[in-house]
Motif scaffolding. Structure first.
Motif, PDB file in Angstrom:
ATOM      1  N   TYR A 136       7.377 -14.908 -45.752  1.00 57.96           N
ATOM      2  CA  TYR A 136       8.546 -15.191 -46.594  1.00 57.96           C
ATOM      3  C   TYR A 136       8.225 -14.826 -48.032  1.00 57.96           C
ATOM      4  O   TYR A 136       7.127 -15.096 -48.514  1.00 57.96           O
ATOM      5  N   SER A 137       9.185 -14.254 -48.693  1.00 60.25           N
ATOM      6  CA  SER A 137       9.088 -14.022 -50.132  1.00 60.25           C
ATOM      7  C   SER A 137       9.775 -15.203 -50.795  1.00 60.25           C
ATOM      8  O   SER A 137      10.990 -15.210 -50.965  1.00 60.25           O
ATOM      9  N   GLY A 138       8.997 -16.209 -51.102  1.00 65.51           N
ATOM     10  CA  GLY A 138       9.535 -17.466 -51.591  1.00 65.51           C
ATOM     11  C   GLY A 138       9.845 -18.373 -50.422  1.00 65.51           C
ATOM     12  O   GLY A 138      10.025 -17.917 -49.289  1.00 65.51           O
ATOM     13  N   LEU A 139       9.867 -19.650 -50.702  1.00 63.13           N
ATOM     14  CA  LEU A 139      10.118 -20.638 -49.661  1.00 63.13           C
ATOM     15  C   LEU A 139      11.167 -21.606 -50.177  1.00 63.13           C
ATOM     16  O   LEU A 139      11.118 -22.022 -51.328  1.00 63.13           O
ATOM     17  N   SER A 140      12.122 -21.924 -49.318  1.00 60.90           N
ATOM     18  CA  SER A 140      13.160 -22.882 -49.662  1.00 60.90           C
ATOM     19  C   SER A 140      13.272 -23.876 -48.514  1.00 60.90           C
ATOM     20  O   SER A 140      13.921 -23.608 -47.509  1.00 60.90           O
ATOM     21  N   VAL A 141      12.600 -25.026 -48.663  1.00 62.76           N
ATOM     22  CA  VAL A 141      12.590 -26.043 -47.616  1.00 62.76           C
ATOM     23  C   VAL A 141      13.712 -27.039 -47.904  1.00 62.76           C
ATOM     24  O   VAL A 141      13.793 -27.590 -48.996  1.00 62.76           O
ATOM     25  N   SER A 142      14.574 -27.241 -46.910  1.00 69.38           N
ATOM     26  CA  SER A 142      15.682 -28.183 -47.069  1.00 69.38           C
ATOM     27  C   SER A 142      15.891 -28.942 -45.763  1.00 69.38           C
ATOM     28  O   SER A 142      15.484 -28.495 -44.694  1.00 69.38           O
ATOM     29  N   ASP A 143      16.534 -30.095 -45.884  1.00 71.58           N
ATOM     30  CA  ASP A 143      16.923 -30.884 -44.716  1.00 71.58           C
ATOM     31  C   ASP A 143      18.242 -30.301 -44.225  1.00 71.58           C
ATOM     32  O   ASP A 143      19.238 -30.322 -44.939  1.00 71.58           O
ATOM     33  N   ALA A 144      18.245 -29.773 -43.010  1.00 74.46           N
ATOM     34  CA  ALA A 144      19.457 -29.134 -42.483  1.00 74.46           C
ATOM     35  C   ALA A 144      20.533 -30.150 -42.152  1.00 74.46           C
ATOM     36  O   ALA A 144      21.697 -29.784 -41.991  1.00 74.46           O
ATOM     37  N   GLY A 145      20.160 -31.421 -42.041  1.00 73.53           N
ATOM     38  CA  GLY A 145      21.138 -32.467 -41.762  1.00 73.53           C
ATOM     39  C   GLY A 145      21.253 -32.780 -40.286  1.00 73.53           C
ATOM     40  O   GLY A 145      20.850 -31.999 -39.420  1.00 73.53           O
ATOM     41  N   PRO A 146      21.840 -33.940 -39.978  1.00 71.26           N
ATOM     42  CA  PRO A 146      21.915 -34.387 -38.578  1.00 71.26           C
ATOM     43  C   PRO A 146      22.803 -33.514 -37.700  1.00 71.26           C
ATOM     44  O   PRO A 146      22.528 -33.363 -36.508  1.00 71.26           O
ATOM     45  N   ASP A 147      23.852 -32.914 -38.254  1.00 70.33           N
ATOM     46  CA  ASP A 147      24.713 -32.056 -37.431  1.00 70.33           C
ATOM     47  C   ASP A 147      23.969 -30.808 -36.965  1.00 70.33           C
ATOM     48  O   ASP A 147      24.082 -30.405 -35.809  1.00 70.33           O
ATOM     49  N   ALA A 148      23.200 -30.199 -37.858  1.00 69.70           N
ATOM     50  CA  ALA A 148      22.421 -29.019 -37.490  1.00 69.70           C
ATOM     51  C   ALA A 148      21.350 -29.379 -36.461  1.00 69.70           C
ATOM     52  O   ALA A 148      21.107 -28.623 -35.519  1.00 69.70           O
ATOM     53  N   LEU A 149      20.724 -30.556 -36.632  1.00 68.19           N
ATOM     54  CA  LEU A 149      19.726 -30.997 -35.662  1.00 68.19           C
ATOM     55  C   LEU A 149      20.362 -31.190 -34.289  1.00 68.19           C
ATOM     56  O   LEU A 149      19.835 -30.705 -33.282  1.00 68.19           O
ATOM     57  N   ARG A 150      21.498 -31.874 -34.240  1.00 67.00           N
ATOM     58  CA  ARG A 150      22.178 -32.093 -32.953  1.00 67.00           C
ATOM     59  C   ARG A 150      22.601 -30.776 -32.314  1.00 67.00           C
ATOM     60  O   ARG A 150      22.475 -30.590 -31.103  1.00 67.00           O
ATOM     61  N   SER A 151      23.092 -29.853 -33.119  1.00 64.84           N
ATOM     62  CA  SER A 151      23.513 -28.553 -32.598  1.00 64.84           C
ATOM     63  C   SER A 151      22.326 -27.806 -31.978  1.00 64.84           C
ATOM     64  O   SER A 151      22.440 -27.233 -30.889  1.00 64.84           O
ATOM     65  N   GLU A 152      21.186 -27.841 -32.656  1.00 62.54           N
ATOM     66  CA  GLU A 152      19.999 -27.156 -32.132  1.00 62.54           C
ATOM     67  C   GLU A 152      19.459 -27.880 -30.903  1.00 62.54           C
ATOM     68  O   GLU A 152      18.998 -27.244 -29.955  1.00 62.54           O
ATOM     69  N   GLU A 153      19.544 -29.209 -30.886  1.00 56.57           N
ATOM     70  CA  GLU A 153      19.136 -29.959 -29.702  1.00 56.57           C
ATOM     71  C   GLU A 153      19.978 -29.541 -28.494  1.00 56.57           C
ATOM     72  O   GLU A 153      19.448 -29.346 -27.393  1.00 56.57           O
ATOM     73  N   GLN A 154      21.287 -29.382 -28.688  1.00 55.83           N
ATOM     74  CA  GLN A 154      22.160 -28.956 -27.593  1.00 55.83           C
ATOM     75  C   GLN A 154      21.842 -27.535 -27.162  1.00 55.83           C
ATOM     76  O   GLN A 154      21.797 -27.236 -25.977  1.00 55.83           O
ATOM     77  N   ARG A 155      21.595 -26.657 -28.132  1.00 53.62           N
ATOM     78  CA  ARG A 155      21.294 -25.261 -27.825  1.00 53.62           C
ATOM     79  C   ARG A 155      19.999 -25.140 -27.023  1.00 53.62           C
ATOM     80  O   ARG A 155      19.931 -24.399 -26.042  1.00 53.62           O
ATOM     81  N   ILE A 156      18.981 -25.908 -27.405  1.00 54.03           N
ATOM     82  CA  ILE A 156      17.668 -25.830 -26.769  1.00 54.03           C
ATOM     83  C   ILE A 156      17.592 -26.689 -25.510  1.00 54.03           C
ATOM     84  O   ILE A 156      16.822 -26.417 -24.600  1.00 54.03           O
ATOM     85  N   GLY A 157      18.383 -27.775 -25.474  1.00 52.45           N
ATOM     86  CA  GLY A 157      18.316 -28.700 -24.349  1.00 52.45           C
ATOM     87  C   GLY A 157      17.219 -29.727 -24.499  1.00 52.45           C
ATOM     88  O   GLY A 157      16.619 -30.165 -23.509  1.00 52.45           O
ATOM     89  N   ARG A 158      16.919 -30.114 -25.736  1.00 55.27           N
ATOM     90  CA  ARG A 158      15.891 -31.124 -26.028  1.00 55.27           C
ATOM     91  C   ARG A 158      16.435 -32.114 -27.029  1.00 55.27           C
ATOM     92  O   ARG A 158      17.384 -31.827 -27.739  1.00 55.27           O
TER      93      ARG A 158
END
Length: 146
Positions: free
Chosen positions: A63-85
């Protein structure tokens, strides 16, 4: 303990060239290391960003620079559904503003400027780092439960 642990704030924006650097099985640790400066033979500034209690990693090789952020609970839930975990007691930490699929799911993120040689192991991954290995003696932290 040879450093102060301080609650940090996200987003965290750091300049430099960052790469995946180390993985440790204990506490499921994953380290990104960044180098800033170092032109004309100067020693570069080194920034270590450590994720702990890691459940999933989806990253590029640099990465050219790093930007760490909390994606939030909706993004986490969406990724959990996508991955199945389900990832309880974790956050989805985005590491790039440009790509929402570059992330680490973890319980903690720690960061500090470190005063070490570029090839040395990270003091953030050590139980008792050398007293002068962490710039200013301060390590910042964000926990998943906050």
């Amino acid at each position: 303990m040879t450093y102060r642990l301080v609650d940090g704030q996200l987003p965290l924006n750091l300049r430099g060239a960052f790469k995946p650097w180390a993985v440790a099985v204990g506490h499921s640790k994953f380290l990104l290391r960044g180098f800033s400066g170092g032109e004309e033979g100067d020693v570069p500034r080194i920034f270590d960003v450590l994720f702990q209690d890691v459940s999933r990693i989806s990253l590029a090789d640099q990465y050219s620079g790093l930007s760490v952020s909390d994606a939030g609970p909706d993004a986490l839930r969406s990724e959990e559904q996508r991955i199945g975990r389900r990832w309880r007691e974790s956050k989805l930490f985005r590491v790039s503003e440009d790509d929402p699929l570059d992330y680490v799911v973890a319980g903690y993120v720690f960061w500090a400027e470190v005063r070490i040689l570029p090839t040395d192991p990270s003091p953030l991954m050590q139980e008792s780092p050398a007293p002068d290995a962490i710039e200013g003696g301060t390590v910042f932290r964000v926990r998943a439960d906050r």
